[in-house]
Design an enzyme around this catalytic site. Structure first.
Site, short mmCIF file in Angstrom:
data_model
loop_
_atom_site.label_atom_id
_atom_site.label_comp_id
_atom_site.label_asym_id
_atom_site.label_seq_id
_atom_site.Cartn_x
_atom_site.Cartn_y
_atom_site.Cartn_z
N LEU A 61 6.23 -23.79 -15.29
CA LEU A 61 5.00 -24.38 -14.74
C LEU A 61 4.01 -24.87 -15.79
CD1 LEU A 61 4.40 -21.94 -11.76
CD2 LEU A 61 5.79 -24.02 -11.82
N MET A 99 -0.94 -22.30 -24.63
CA MET A 99 0.47 -21.90 -24.57
C MET A 99 1.26 -22.52 -25.71
SD MET A 99 0.53 -19.67 -22.33
CE MET A 99 2.26 -19.37 -22.62
N GLU A 100 0.91 -23.72 -26.10
CA GLU A 100 1.60 -24.38 -27.20
C GLU A 100 1.35 -23.65 -28.51
OE1 GLU A 100 1.69 -27.00 -23.81
OE2 GLU A 100 0.08 -25.79 -24.68
N ASP A 114 15.16 -14.30 -37.80
CA ASP A 114 16.54 -14.78 -37.88
C ASP A 114 16.97 -15.01 -39.32
OD1 ASP A 114 19.05 -15.89 -36.81
OD2 ASP A 114 18.27 -17.77 -37.60
#
Length: 150
Positions: A61, A99-100, A114
């Site tokens: 959303l 949110m970005e 990683d």
């Protein structure tokens, strides 16, 4: 999805931060550029930018927002054996880029994990939070006790 069509287009900015904690030997490998997978910070920077631009594809959303700029900064903190990550995202749109910015920090931290996991599987990602947001109807919001570091 929230309808933002009636909102005004304004300049909006968000600053998010997080940290990844690691063994001191791992931090030294990173600092000296001797990580097995290469330039860890460069890869994390690229991952953060890419994640900010694709946030709408991974957060349900979330709006597809025309990102005008993403700036990531990394700071080695010897005292806590951590790398601090700060993402600053800006746009001119009808909705914000909180949110970005948060997604950019998370992706950068995951990329650091990683690229360093071969030497340190015990790393901990944490303290991801919004620190500042500017623009829109609600104006400026700052995390109490903090502000934007630059």
């Amino acid at each position: 999805m929230v309808d933002v069509s009636r909102k005004r287009v304004t300049r909006r900015e968000a600053v998010a931060r997080g940290r990844i904690f690691m063994h001191r030997d791992t931090l030294e490998l990173l600092r000296e550029g001797r990580a097995p997978k290469g330039d860890v910070i460069a890869a994390a920077h690229l991952a953060g930018v890419m994640a900010a631009k694709r946030t709408f594809e991974i957060i349900p959303l979330a709006h597809a927002i025309p990102i005008e700029g993403v700036d990531l900064a990394f700071r080695i903190d010897d005292a806590s054996a951590a790398v601090g990550i700060e993402a600053r995202v800006h746009t001119r749109a009808r909705t914000g880029v909180e949110m970005e910015a948060l997604t950019a920090v998370a992706a950068a931290a995951l990329t650091l994990y990683d690229m360093l996991k071969a030497v340190d599987r015990g790393m901990v990602i944490g303290e991801i939070a919004l620190w500042v947001k500017r623009g829109g109807q609600s104006g400026v919001w700052r995390r109490p006790g903090g502000g934007a570091r630059r």
